[in-house]
Design a protein around this motif. Structure first.
Motif, short mmCIF file in Angstrom:
data_model
loop_
_atom_site.label_atom_id
_atom_site.label_comp_id
_atom_site.label_asym_id
_atom_site.label_seq_id
_atom_site.Cartn_x
_atom_site.Cartn_y
_atom_site.Cartn_z
N GLU A 120 29.90 59.54 46.46
CA GLU A 120 30.43 59.88 45.05
C GLU A 120 29.82 59.32 44.05
O GLU A 120 29.98 59.60 43.00
CB GLU A 120 31.95 59.41 44.63
N TYR A 166 34.23 61.39 37.04
CA TYR A 166 35.91 61.30 37.27
C TYR A 166 36.12 60.87 38.53
O TYR A 166 36.81 59.68 38.64
CB TYR A 166 36.63 62.46 36.98
N TRP A 167 35.30 61.34 39.60
CA TRP A 167 35.59 61.10 40.88
C TRP A 167 34.87 59.66 41.18
O TRP A 167 35.47 59.13 42.19
CB TRP A 167 35.12 62.22 41.86
N GLU A 189 37.23 57.01 40.08
CA GLU A 189 38.33 56.79 41.33
C GLU A 189 38.03 56.07 42.51
O GLU A 189 38.72 55.35 43.00
CB GLU A 189 38.92 58.29 41.63
N LYS A 190 36.60 56.35 42.80
CA LYS A 190 36.18 55.62 44.05
C LYS A 190 35.83 54.13 43.68
O LYS A 190 36.19 53.33 44.47
CB LYS A 190 34.66 56.22 44.58
#
Length: 529
Positions: free
Chosen positions: A261, A314-315, A318-319
């Protein structure tokens, strides 16, 4: 109640690269990239933590070359121009990708990010050192020093005055910039040799960092391994790097920065865009380069650059939060295990190059932000600390003699002394001998005083471990060779002119303008100890 400590230590360092004699030198952009991707993001993380009531603690070295460059008006002006070019390019990118939804989203994301960089830059009046100093003054950030120019101490130890000059000049420079003497030092490349602790004590330093095996193979064998500092016989403490927590971040196999990611470092708009379109934003000679705008993610292990998918912050964020949680969980279990064995609170020292966070690992500052917040709110197993606070609260430790070591390849000195760079050391050693000789002189007039001080600057700049490191890595080698040779040639001319009693004042003035680090240096630092 906590039963252990976690100490994050960031080593913020760049070699002194400043070329007023040229309109454009690519290597100056090392600083500009680090400002945008590492130093400003870290400042913004610290500001956010402070604003939200998180009483964070972190140790960070800021080396004299880095501090000098961050406070240099010429480099500040050039950074302004560099940032303005990126802002202009992003405006074009937003328009150019009007019908390419995700790329436009990313271009707008970067435009907002660079706007925030400019706001931070201007908030501190273009002086980021002032920004970091405020957190030193609030005791959230412990700023430590390093060798004056990051000289590799074990390969200089046959000339103790040369090592002493690296330490003394660094401590004086620190006090000039931060208004107080440094308490600790990041030994350049974490390279320790037996005896250097005496000089550290004489300079008033309280502790230093070395690699883990420098502690593990100390004499006598430390009872608590790397999970407590040891005191040397001089009273100076030595902290060792924890292998387990370091591997989770550094390792190319299991380290966090390799997650699919996260942003792909090696796929950059400077190489991807149409040549005529990107030409105004690359090198003046028309050669392509990284511009710092990257639209793709790592995607998967073993994929070619052409197979990378588009990045989504965004991801990735999160990661980074997941990885911060994982790091916290592992440190909790590590502290619980160690406390059960040691029957006293362990300290886990996790040192990293600061430029890993943001420059190489774009999401690194998010990781640090999440880790501090989660550690503050979501656990009570360990207390985050900086090294000065730890020693103040834990003044009794085992006395040992550390082992010679570094954090380089194979743990000793091979990375800085091998077939690619061994040729520099006879010249550096001869220059050190000559500078020690010059250190005994009394100048006949102000011109000789300036020449003696400039000779000290040139030797210090030639001794930077960065040049030997670059020669070994095989990247930007011609620049590293040129810098080593130019400083040695300038030093030797100054030495010859001083011995002949005819210093070239016009030439000296030009060299003082180019190599202007340490304006308050005193060449007498090289006098016999």
């Amino acid at each position: 109640m906590s039963i252990g400590y976690l100490a994050l230590v960031l080593h913020a360092h760049l070699p002194f690269v400043r070329h007023p004699e040229s309109d454009y030198v690519l290597e100056e952009e090392w600083l500009y990239e680090a400002i945008i991707e590492t130093y400003v993001p870290l400042l913004r993380v610290f500001e956010g933590l402070k604003r939200d009531g998180v009483d964070f603690k972190i140790t960070m070295s800021m080396t004299p070359p880095l501090v000098s460059m961050l406070r240099d008006p010429l480099l500040q002006e050039r950074f302004d121009h560099h940032l303005a070019q990126l802002e202009e390019l992003l405006e074009k990118e937003i328009d150019h990708n009007e019908h390419n939804g995700h790329i436009r989203y990313l271009a707008e994301y970067y435009a907002k990010e660079f706007k925030e960089v400019r706001q931070t830059w201007e908030h501190y009046d273009r002086d980021l050192v002032k920004g970091f100093k405020q957190f030193l003054d609030s005791n959230n950030l412990e700023i430590i020093t390093c060798g004056a120019t990051h000289g590799y101490f074990p390969l200089m130890k046959m000339y103790p005055q040369a090592v002493w000059a690296q330490i003394k000049v660094a401590c004086e420079h620190y006090e000039e910039n931060f208004g107080q003497p440094p308490k600790g030092i990041w030994l350049p490349e974490c390279a320790y040799y037996e005896g250097v602790e005496r000089m550290l004590a004489d300079a008033g330093l309280r502790y230093f960092l070395t690699d883990g095996h420098g502690i593990l193979y100390a004499r006598p064998r430390p009872r608590f391994g790397t999970y407590a500092p040891i005191f040397t016989e001089t009273g100076v403490a030595a902290f060792g790097r924890d292998h387990e927590s370091s591997q989770q971040v550094w390792s190319s196999e299991v380290g966090y920065p390799g997650a699919p990611e996260y942003r792909e470092f090696y796929k950059d708009l400077g190489w991807e865009a149409d040549y005529d379109y990107i030409k105004p934003y690359i090198m003046p000679n028309g050669q392509r380069k990284n511009v710092g705008i990257k639209y793709h993610k790592i995607t998967g292990r073993g994929l070619g650059l052409g197979d990378k998918a588009l990045y989504d912050p965004y991801w990735a964020k999160e990661k980074a939060a997941d990885h911060a949680s994982n790091f916290m969980f592992n440190r909790q279990r590590q502290v619980e295990h160690l406390h059960g064995i040691m029957q006293r609170p362990p300290i886990i020292v996790s040192p990293y190059d600061a430029e890993l966070f943001g420059h190489w690992w774009y999401e690194g500052p998010w990781f640090i932000d999440y880790l501090f917040r989660k550690s503050w709110y979501d656990q009570q197993t360990y207390q985050m600390t900086h090294l000065a606070d730890y020693l103040r609260l834990n003044p009794t430790q085992q006395v040992c003699k550390p082992s010679q070591s570094s954090w380089g390849y194979k743990g000793f000195h091979e990375y800085w002394l091998n077939e690619t760079n061994a040729w520099i050391y006879p010249h550096l050693h001869k220059a050190a001998e000559r500078m020690i000789e010059l250190g005994k002189r009394e100048p006949a007039d102000e011109l000789e005083w300036r020449a003696l001080n400039q000779a000290a600057r040139e030797l210090l700049l030639a001794q930077s471990s960065d040049w030997a490191f670059i020669m070994r890595t095989g990247t930007m080698v011609p620049y590293a060779i040129r810098r080593t040779r130019s400083h040695l040639m300038r030093f030797n001319k100054l030495y010859d002119d001083l011995n002949q009693g005819k210093v070239d004042s016009g030439w000296l003035e030009k060299v003082e303008e180019i190599d202007n680090i340490f304006p308050s240096i005193n060449y007498r630092a090289y006098r016999p100890l």
